[in-house]
Design an enzyme around this catalytic site. Structure first.
Site, PDB file in Angstrom:
ATOM      1  N   GLU A  14      -8.212  14.725  -3.435  1.00 32.57           N
ATOM      2  CA  GLU A  14      -8.083  15.147  -1.995  1.00 32.57           C
ATOM      3  C   GLU A  14      -6.548  15.181  -1.743  1.00 32.57           C
ATOM      4  O   GLU A  14      -5.695  14.944  -2.307  1.00 32.57           O
ATOM      5  CB  GLU A  14      -8.098  13.328  -1.517  1.00 32.57           C
ATOM      6  N   GLU A  48     -14.726   5.181   3.567  1.00 32.92           N
ATOM      7  CA  GLU A  48     -13.826   4.064   2.981  1.00 32.92           C
ATOM      8  C   GLU A  48     -13.972   2.935   3.874  1.00 32.92           C
ATOM      9  O   GLU A  48     -14.769   2.025   3.634  1.00 32.92           O
ATOM     10  CB  GLU A  48     -12.237   4.643   2.851  1.00 32.92           C
ATOM     11  N   ASP A  64      -6.195  10.667  -4.819  1.00 32.38           N
ATOM     12  CA  ASP A  64      -5.789  11.205  -3.501  1.00 32.38           C
ATOM     13  C   ASP A  64      -4.281  11.484  -3.944  1.00 32.38           C
ATOM     14  O   ASP A  64      -3.465  10.554  -4.247  1.00 32.38           O
ATOM     15  CB  ASP A  64      -5.684  10.067  -2.401  1.00 32.38           C
ATOM     16  N   HIS A  69       0.844  -1.226  -0.172  1.00 28.63           N
ATOM     17  CA  HIS A  69      -0.063  -0.038   0.101  1.00 28.63           C
ATOM     18  C   HIS A  69       0.917   1.166  -0.025  1.00 28.63           C
ATOM     19  O   HIS A  69       1.652   1.529   1.168  1.00 28.63           O
ATOM     20  CB  HIS A  69      -0.976  -0.156   1.099  1.00 28.63           C
ATOM     21  N   LYS A 112     -11.652  11.569  10.257  1.00 21.69           N
ATOM     22  CA  LYS A 112     -10.831  10.288  10.781  1.00 21.69           C
ATOM     23  C   LYS A 112     -10.725  10.446  12.506  1.00 21.69           C
ATOM     24  O   LYS A 112     -10.244  11.417  12.792  1.00 21.69           O
ATOM     25  CB  LYS A 112      -9.608  10.245  10.142  1.00 21.69           C
ATOM     26  N   ASP A 124      -8.004  16.984   4.201  1.00 16.28           N
ATOM     27  CA  ASP A 124      -7.826  15.964   4.681  1.00 16.28           C
ATOM     28  C   ASP A 124      -6.578  16.232   6.033  1.00 16.28           C
ATOM     29  O   ASP A 124      -6.974  16.557   6.922  1.00 16.28           O
ATOM     30  CB  ASP A 124      -7.350  14.479   3.937  1.00 16.28           C
ATOM     31  N   LYS A 142      -4.687   6.134  -4.966  1.00 16.23           N
ATOM     32  CA  LYS A 142      -3.547   6.975  -4.553  1.00 16.23           C
ATOM     33  C   LYS A 142      -2.413   7.460  -5.579  1.00 16.23           C
ATOM     34  O   LYS A 142      -1.973   6.635  -6.468  1.00 16.23           O
ATOM     35  CB  LYS A 142      -2.664   6.024  -3.629  1.00 16.23           C
ATOM     36  N   LYS A 165     -10.574   4.918  -4.777  1.00 18.51           N
ATOM     37  CA  LYS A 165      -9.897   5.971  -4.524  1.00 18.51           C
ATOM     38  C   LYS A 165      -8.489   5.413  -5.227  1.00 18.51           C
ATOM     39  O   LYS A 165      -8.167   4.311  -4.889  1.00 18.51           O
ATOM     40  CB  LYS A 165      -9.666   6.474  -3.113  1.00 18.51           C
TER      41      LYS A 165
END
Length: 391
Positions: free
Chosen positions: A241, A344, A215, A39, A290, A266, A186, A184
């Site tokens: 994002e 998410e 993002d 990731h 979050k 964010d 990245k 999403k």
């Protein structure tokens, strides 16, 4: 005749609840859970997800559990799992021992006096307190936060391996399983042209009209945004994002004003003051919420209220939480009057093994609010022990 203005401590029932929920012990363990694939973010890459796993034991014998998540150490935010454990053990836990878990706001104030910021560590403790109190009262945690107005959420999956072919296969599998149909992507860990080519390959391979969030993870400059945001629009991206670094309020406002695609805040918004400043400055028209940024479920709701008062839409963010942390988020998200972009909370599906006995339910492209008292999930002690860092 009773005094309706009496505090919980002053009523007999309140005194009993305060005594029963006095905090006896708080423990924190570092968990390193492997993920099914790499990731990647703009500044790091993970194959093991780090959590702080918190247990709060009350005098009534009830134990509540919470989780704080981080990505690759103190790169996404200033906290690492090591720092969280150290500060919980030395400062946050001692401030709460003997205090009633039922007085959540008082607990938050005590933690604020004990340690500044440390929002992820505080949110993990707050989550465990909610879990313990919900179990004590035999109600879901959302009841303690105002009650649920939704019990399922449109779910979003993040594609972040950097390999377009692998990501296409992954996305199509999520659609086939009926788990996710919104994605999403990245960006920011390659040069913009490479990122855009990868995004174009994904857009071409996915079903027409598939919603895509880009993002950038703070990786671009204002100049790069001016140059490349039109390409994101042309590729059908529905939301962008945090394209530039947090704290660049004026530049972020200029970017948001120029962009024909909504921009989401964010990393730029953790505190109430930041929510007010960035929303008033119009640095984005959407905000990712979050728990690890806001410090507690109640503070998350306050941040959401400030943003909503400025006309900002809300998005349920995540930081690759297991079903423990994801359940804590869903309990809070369920009580928001609006959650315009869904959530998410795909973390449980990216882990080789989830940390609970029965994970969250993903069906019909929704993630469903767990039932039962507290968070509604039960940690699996064997899996916790398996991935806990040995002291």
């Amino acid at each position: 005749m009773t005094d309706s203005s009496a505090s919980p401590q002053q009523t007999a029932a309140g005194r009993d609840l305060c005594r029963a929920t006095a905090i006896r012990r708080i423990t924190a363990r570092i968990i390193e859970a492997p993920t099914t694939r790499q990731h990647k973010l703009s500044n790091t890459s993970v194959r093991h997800q780090g959590y702080i796993f918190v247990s709060v034991e009350l005098d009534n014998g009830v134990t509540g559990f919470g989780e704080g998540s981080t990505l690759g150490g103190p790169r996404w935010a200033e906290e690492s799992v090591e720092a969280m454990k150290a500060n919980i053990d030395a400062y946050l836990a001692p401030a709460l021992i003997g205090q009633p878990a039922c007085l959540a706001e008082a607990a938050s104030l005590r933690m604020e006096l004990a340690a500044k910021r440390n929002y992820t560590a505080k949110s993990a403790i707050d989550m465990a307190l909610l879990d313990a109190l919900g179990k004590t009262l035999e109600v879901p945690a959302h009841v303690l936060l105002g009650g649920a107005v939704r019990t399922s959420f449109e779910a979003i999956w993040a594609l972040a391996s950097g390999d377009a072919a692998q990501e296409v296969e992954e996305a199509l599998e999520m659609i086939r399983r009926g788990w996710f149909r919104r994605f999403k992507i990245k960006l920011g860990f390659a040069d913009p042209q490479t990122d855009l080519a990868r995004l174009a390959a994904l857009q071409k391979a996915l079903p027409a009209g598939t919603p895509l969030v880009a993002d950038v993870n703070q990786a671009w400059s204002e100049a790069e945004c001016i140059r490349h945001l039109p390409a994101l629009r042309d590729l059908g991206v529905s939301l962008i994002e945090q394209p530039i670094a947090a704290g660049q309020t004026a530049a972020s406002a200029r970017i948001a004003a120029r962009s024909e695609v909504p921009v989401m805040m964010d990393e730029s918004v953790s505190t109430l003051a930041e929510a007010a400043r960035e929303s008033a400055a119009a640095t984005g028209s959407v905000l990712s919420l979050k728990l690890c940024k806001h410090g507690s479920a109640h503070n998350l709701k306050r941040v959401a209220g400030i943003a909503a008062a400025h006309g900002v839409q809300l998005y349920g963010g995540c930081l690759l939480e297991s079903s423990i942390g994801a359940a804590g988020h869903l309990q809070a998200f369920a009580t928001l009057p609006r959650l315009d972009w869904g959530t998410e909370q795909f973390g449980p599906k990216i882990l080789v093994e989830d940390l609970v006995t029965e994970g969250l339910r993903y069906a019909d492209f929704q993630v469903h609010l767990p039932q039962g008292p507290g968070l509604g999930v039960t940690p699996n002690p064997d899996v916790i022990d398996k991935y806990a860092r040995k002291e």
